[in-house]
Design a protein around this motif. Sequence first.
Motif, mmCIF file in Angstrom:
data_model
loop_
_atom_site.group_PDB
_atom_site.id
_atom_site.type_symbol
_atom_site.label_atom_id
_atom_site.label_comp_id
_atom_site.label_asym_id
_atom_site.label_seq_id
_atom_site.Cartn_x
_atom_site.Cartn_y
_atom_site.Cartn_z
ATOM 1 N N THR A 218 -8.314 0.253 -0.772
ATOM 2 C CA THR A 218 -7.348 1.004 -0.268
ATOM 3 C C THR A 218 -7.936 2.414 -0.248
ATOM 4 O O THR A 218 -8.631 2.944 -1.036
ATOM 5 C CB THR A 218 -5.993 0.687 -0.830
ATOM 6 O OG1 THR A 218 -6.005 1.221 -2.284
ATOM 7 C CG2 THR A 218 -5.535 -0.741 -0.940
ATOM 8 N N ASP A 219 -6.819 3.159 0.489
ATOM 9 C CA ASP A 219 -6.886 4.549 0.122
ATOM 10 C C ASP A 219 -6.629 5.053 -1.119
ATOM 11 O O ASP A 219 -6.073 4.076 -1.926
ATOM 12 C CB ASP A 219 -6.105 5.216 1.086
ATOM 13 C CG ASP A 219 -6.336 5.296 2.507
ATOM 14 O OD1 ASP A 219 -7.572 5.095 3.043
ATOM 15 O OD2 ASP A 219 -5.335 5.434 3.465
ATOM 16 N N PRO A 220 -7.170 6.164 -1.659
ATOM 17 C CA PRO A 220 -7.060 6.232 -3.155
ATOM 18 C C PRO A 220 -5.574 6.143 -3.665
ATOM 19 O O PRO A 220 -4.810 6.995 -2.865
ATOM 20 C CB PRO A 220 -7.620 7.775 -3.355
ATOM 21 C CG PRO A 220 -8.662 7.843 -2.211
ATOM 22 C CD PRO A 220 -8.084 7.090 -1.011
ATOM 23 N N VAL A 221 -5.261 5.631 -4.655
ATOM 24 C CA VAL A 221 -4.194 5.482 -5.306
ATOM 25 C C VAL A 221 -3.752 6.593 -6.375
ATOM 26 O O VAL A 221 -2.750 7.381 -6.241
ATOM 27 C CB VAL A 221 -3.762 4.367 -6.035
ATOM 28 C CG1 VAL A 221 -2.533 4.236 -6.996
ATOM 29 C CG2 VAL A 221 -4.097 2.852 -5.090
ATOM 30 N N VAL A 222 -4.810 6.960 -6.964
ATOM 31 C CA VAL A 222 -5.001 8.059 -7.778
ATOM 32 C C VAL A 222 -6.382 8.797 -8.155
ATOM 33 O O VAL A 222 -7.139 8.016 -7.561
ATOM 34 C CB VAL A 222 -4.376 7.845 -9.289
ATOM 35 C CG1 VAL A 222 -3.026 7.576 -9.239
ATOM 36 C CG2 VAL A 222 -5.161 6.814 -9.994
ATOM 37 N N LEU A 223 -6.335 9.984 -8.301
ATOM 38 C CA LEU A 223 -7.797 10.610 -8.748
ATOM 39 C C LEU A 223 -7.854 10.834 -10.268
ATOM 40 O O LEU A 223 -6.649 10.842 -11.023
ATOM 41 C CB LEU A 223 -7.687 12.044 -8.212
ATOM 42 C CG LEU A 223 -7.655 12.080 -6.462
ATOM 43 C CD1 LEU A 223 -7.718 13.683 -6.461
ATOM 44 C CD2 LEU A 223 -8.761 11.549 -5.863
ATOM 45 N N SER B 19 -9.733 -9.845 3.776
ATOM 46 C CA SER B 19 -8.438 -9.438 4.073
ATOM 47 C C SER B 19 -8.290 -7.884 4.455
ATOM 48 O O SER B 19 -7.640 -7.162 4.119
ATOM 49 C CB SER B 19 -7.619 -9.592 2.896
ATOM 50 O OG SER B 19 -7.701 -10.794 2.236
ATOM 51 N N PRO B 20 -9.024 -7.688 5.939
ATOM 52 C CA PRO B 20 -8.951 -6.315 6.392
ATOM 53 C C PRO B 20 -7.457 -6.041 6.878
ATOM 54 O O PRO B 20 -7.268 -4.894 6.668
ATOM 55 C CB PRO B 20 -9.855 -6.331 7.441
ATOM 56 C CG PRO B 20 -9.796 -7.759 8.017
ATOM 57 C CD PRO B 20 -9.779 -8.609 6.590
ATOM 58 N N ILE B 21 -6.828 -6.877 7.309
ATOM 59 C CA ILE B 21 -5.347 -6.521 7.770
ATOM 60 C C ILE B 21 -4.503 -6.123 6.525
ATOM 61 O O ILE B 21 -3.548 -5.324 6.638
ATOM 62 C CB ILE B 21 -4.783 -7.506 8.755
ATOM 63 C CG1 ILE B 21 -5.745 -7.892 9.745
ATOM 64 C CG2 ILE B 21 -3.524 -7.230 9.237
ATOM 65 C CD1 ILE B 21 -5.353 -9.293 10.654
ATOM 66 N N ASN C 255 -2.480 0.381 3.049
ATOM 67 C CA ASN C 255 -2.599 1.869 3.606
ATOM 68 C C ASN C 255 -1.398 2.685 4.162
ATOM 69 O O ASN C 255 -0.950 3.554 3.919
ATOM 70 C CB ASN C 255 -4.140 2.139 4.201
ATOM 71 C CG ASN C 255 -5.323 1.933 3.434
ATOM 72 O OD1 ASN C 255 -5.088 2.080 2.138
ATOM 73 N ND2 ASN C 255 -6.251 1.784 3.907
ATOM 74 N N THR C 256 -0.778 1.790 5.096
ATOM 75 C CA THR C 256 0.167 2.159 5.854
ATOM 76 C C THR C 256 1.406 2.178 4.961
ATOM 77 O O THR C 256 2.327 3.273 4.915
ATOM 78 C CB THR C 256 0.583 1.132 6.818
ATOM 79 O OG1 THR C 256 -0.634 1.189 7.968
ATOM 80 C CG2 THR C 256 1.887 1.440 7.764
ATOM 81 N N LYS D 133 1.154 5.231 2.719
ATOM 82 C CA LYS D 133 1.309 6.406 3.271
ATOM 83 C C LYS D 133 2.852 6.518 3.547
ATOM 84 O O LYS D 133 3.227 7.974 3.456
ATOM 85 C CB LYS D 133 1.006 6.527 5.004
ATOM 86 C CG LYS D 133 0.973 7.778 5.752
ATOM 87 C CD LYS D 133 0.221 7.655 7.061
ATOM 88 C CE LYS D 133 0.378 8.845 7.945
ATOM 89 N NZ LYS D 133 -0.511 8.723 9.277
ATOM 90 N N THR D 134 3.770 5.742 3.929
ATOM 91 C CA THR D 134 5.128 5.780 4.099
ATOM 92 C C THR D 134 5.729 6.484 2.562
ATOM 93 O O THR D 134 6.706 7.114 2.561
ATOM 94 C CB THR D 134 5.776 4.379 4.345
ATOM 95 O OG1 THR D 134 5.336 4.066 5.680
ATOM 96 C CG2 THR D 134 7.127 4.506 4.347
ATOM 97 N N LEU D 135 5.145 5.459 1.460
ATOM 98 C CA LEU D 135 5.758 5.901 0.342
ATOM 99 C C LEU D 135 5.535 7.505 -0.219
ATOM 100 O O LEU D 135 6.107 8.160 -0.657
ATOM 101 C CB LEU D 135 5.034 5.245 -0.912
ATOM 102 C CG LEU D 135 5.687 3.460 -0.708
ATOM 103 C CD1 LEU D 135 4.875 2.818 -1.914
ATOM 104 C CD2 LEU D 135 7.035 3.459 -1.031
#
Length: 270
Positions: free
Chosen positions: A122-127, A242-244, A250-251, A254-256
């Motif tokens: 996924t997009d990064p959750v944390v750095l 599981s790309p979907i 990621n969506t 982004k909402t969160l």
Amino acid sequence: MKRPKTILLYLLLLSAVLTAMTVLYKSSRPVPPRDWPEIRSEGTLRIVTEYNQLGYFVAGDTIEGFQYELSRAIAQLSGLEIQTFLEMSLPESFSGLENNRYDIIARNIPVTSEIKDSYLFTDPVVLNRQVLVQRTAEANRSIPPIRNQLELAGKTLYIPKESPALLRIINLQHEIGDTVYTIQEDRYSTEQLIIMVAKGDIDYAVCDHRIAAISKKILPEIDIDTDISFTQLQSWAVRKTSPILRDSLNTWFKTLHNNGVYDKIYKRYY
């Protein structure tokens, strides 16, 4: 009269055996891979995380944990039921992902080129970054903490078994041109190793800065100011098939972020 009873008994036994064989066959069949359409149809999302303050843990009569709360927030957005599984070993978590026991590994996984070829992230959750956990000078007979990574030559660093930090320590040896000994503990968690450093049972451990910072609040004897790695992107993992689901996650992330829920959860643990 005896013969019909005997035949009936044999039939009942045969029925029991056939039933048992059917159950065993079904349980031994491989679980089919799932992406978002299959998950949505079933209504259940299977998530595996680790048992600690950043994953999932029990505090009194409540369940807490950064990853756990993020998954609950995703459940509200998606309308799915979340099944949470606990596994401390990252390789075992990846094995469960590959065997379709889990849909998501919800833990802070450093995204490296080696594992990007095998999984979707996924997009990064944390750095985050890896740090050296050692004692302060005050807690270590006035011996100053190590500040230069070159000073780690010949030292022994403790990490939990199969920790993502192992790859970084191996690379560090090449960078400094000397041996850095590593002991992978299969009996103790990261938090337990940090306590052992504070007590003087071991001298050095390596872990995520996030976990170290939480421990520092209750263990002032430890020093966590020496970095072992650069800042890393850490994400959740799903199967290549599981790309979907990855795009859906990621969506939801982004909402969160946009509605402020992520920041509230983040500040609670970091």
